[in-house]
Design an enzyme around this catalytic site. Structure first.
Site, PDB file in Angstrom:
ATOM      1  N   GLU A 176      25.263  24.955  44.289  1.00 18.51           N
ATOM      2  CA  GLU A 176      25.381  23.488  44.236  1.00 18.51           C
ATOM      3  C   GLU A 176      25.447  23.132  42.764  1.00 18.51           C
ATOM      4  OE1 GLU A 176      24.655  20.132  43.248  1.00 18.51           O
ATOM      5  OE2 GLU A 176      22.738  20.007  44.299  1.00 18.51           O
ATOM      6  N   CYS A 196      22.427  15.358  40.474  1.00 19.88           N
ATOM      7  CA  CYS A 196      23.774  15.899  40.640  1.00 19.88           C
ATOM      8  C   CYS A 196      24.664  14.951  41.433  1.00 19.88           C
ATOM      9  CB  CYS A 196      23.701  17.256  41.330  1.00 19.88           C
ATOM     10  SG  CYS A 196      22.917  18.549  40.354  1.00 19.88           S
TER      11      CYS A 196
END
Length: 480
Positions: free
Chosen positions: A254, A288
């Site tokens: 990720e 993120c």
């Protein structure tokens, strides 16, 4: 391996000082409060040799853990959730001191610890039954999932407690053992979490090995690690891929995102302003899947700029232990410098600073004010580069096709959002956006029941939900 599933026992409550004393090393490396520069504690510094020994112990423990019935492993995860919840106050204070986020207000340190509790419980509750692929006159085939083995988890500094749980909970549920390497910036929070979990879980099922780059590199290429899970930058993810290649180690990555949000011409600026704020500035922008570039139709542009500026202006920033603050400092000086440089490039490129952009360099801590920059071209560095901090660029567009093209043109695709009063129109635009998740009238709202992951250079593989569980197992088909 023996386990205990006495769910009636009340979990021990750890005080902050007790927790800190259990995890710190008097000879370790100083960890500083990003808000004040004060010493939070001393983190032990392990070596590649320590990592090798931890992986060895995890390999020995793994068959016994895998032999524990799924229902018992789930019961232990639920007990682990109870233990984290019981010591949430101590964990949240440690997290606030080390990472910088407020304890009380907004999506805060208590929110993060609570998220860890929720994910542990949700992961333990997800159904994963054998799947009959076919059963007819030609025969029968069923699909199940075996444990992978030893999972290496490398976590970030922005949400260290919650993301560590995102990695370890499904791995443990599926019968794997886990070795965690925390970020050098936030090792104490992860050490504290694993200490609490270790009071419930069997020995060597979950191990944390704090240290520098040497430890991370050793974990990435260790032949005794069967899968790596990493959350962090694209560049580091690429390095992990290279290190893992020789062993064909499975990966879930990720990686960085530069999430776009599109405000359609029918949106109500006042109604969406606070949602836009939290989408962009949650955790002081250090997320993120935060909203990092905002495209607004020319019919709503001025009104959105005005409404969003008003929201930003009333959100207090300061030390996380002061209860009224909703935003904290950037976690480290390097990230502060990135944000400051991008804002200056935006200003030099003709951007109009609506609010913020004027840090007090004489004040202690890594505080950069929440900043909005309007009137930017789509090729400005503040738009094209992930700022990972409290600075949001706002770009005007005149045609929805133009906005979609701008949103899709970068080489990342973690999340995106569409803001509209018309759900059907929003869904039409959402279907055209290149991202792993597209939210409507919100941004970054993850849920343990739905898969989450990126496309393009934002990584691959998914976490959460049943699909996330499957990603921590090896599929096995039995046909007859």
């Amino acid at each position: 391996m023996t386990t205990t599933t006495d769910t009636d026992r009340t979990p021990d409550v750890l005080a902050y000082d007790e927790l800190l004393a259990a995890i710190t090393d008097p000879a370790g490396r100083e960890i500083l409060d990003p808000a004040t520069g004060e010493v939070v504690g001393r983190a032990p510094e392990r070596t590649a040799e320590d990592l090798d020994r931890a992986v060895g112990r995890a390999r020995v423990a793994q068959p016994g853990w895998a032999a524990v019935p799924d229902a018992e492993r789930c019961a232990l995860l639920l007990r682990a959730a109870d233990a984290v919840e019981a010591s949430a106050g101590a964990l949240a204070e440690l997290l606030s001191r080390e990472q910088g986020k407020p304890v009380q207000q907004g999506p805060n340190a208590l929110f993060e610890v609570g998220g860890a509790v929720a994910w542990l419980r949700a992961t333990a509750s997800l159904p994963l039954e054998p799947e009959t692929l076919f059963d007819d006159e030609t025969g029968t085939a069923t699909l199940t999932y075996d444990p992978i083995g030893v999972v290496g988890a490398i976590g970030p500094w922005n949400w260290p407690v919650m993301i560590t749980v995102w990695q370890i909970a499904p791995a443990l549920r599926m019968g794997n053992t886990v070795v965690v390497k925390p970020s050098e910036h936030t090792p104490l929070s992860v050490l504290g979490l694993v200490h609490v979990l270790g009071r419930v879980l069997p020995e060597d099922v979950l191990t944390v090995v704090p240290g520098g780059r040497e430890v991370g590199e050793a974990l990435s290429k260790h032949p005794g690690v069967d899968k790596l899970m990493f959350t962090g930058s694209t560049a580091t993810g690429q390095a992990i891929m290279r290190a893992a290649a020789d062993g064909l180690t499975r990966l879930t990555l990720e990686l960085g995102g530069n999430d776009a949000g599109i405000v359609l011409p029918d949106a109500d600026p006042e109604a969406i302003a606070e949602g836009l704020f939290w989408g962009a500035f949650i955790n002081t922008g250090q997320t993120c899947a935060a909203l990092k570039r905002l495209y607004v139709h020319e019919d709503r542009y001025d009104a959105v700029c005005e409404a969003l500026t008003a929201v930003v202006a009333r959100m207090p920033m300061g030390r996380g232990l002061e209860e009224h603050n909703v935003l904290g400092p950037l976690q480290n000086r390097a990230q502060y410098e990135i944000v400051a440089e991008l804002v200056e490039q935006a200003r030099a490129g003709g951007g109009r600073v609506l609010v913020g952009g004027d840090p007090d360099e004489s004040a202690p801590g890594h505080f950069y004010p929440a900043t909005l920059v309007a009137d930017l071209d789509d090729d400005n560095p503040l738009v094209t580069q992930e700022q990972f901090g409290p600075a949001l660029p706002i770009v005007k567009y005149s045609d929805v096709d133009e906005a979609v093209a701008m949103a899709n043109r970068l080489d990342v695709g973690l999340g995106a959002s569409v803001w509209s009063a018309d759900p059907e129109k929003a869904r039409e635009v959402a279907a055209r956006l290149q991202a792993g998740t597209v939210w409507i009238n919100k941004h970054g709202a993850v849920d343990p029941r739905m898969p989450f992951g990126g496309i393009k250079r934002s990584g691959f593989g998914v976490e959460f939900g049943v699909e996330g569980l499957k990603a921590l197992g090896v599929p096995k088909v039995i046909a007859s």
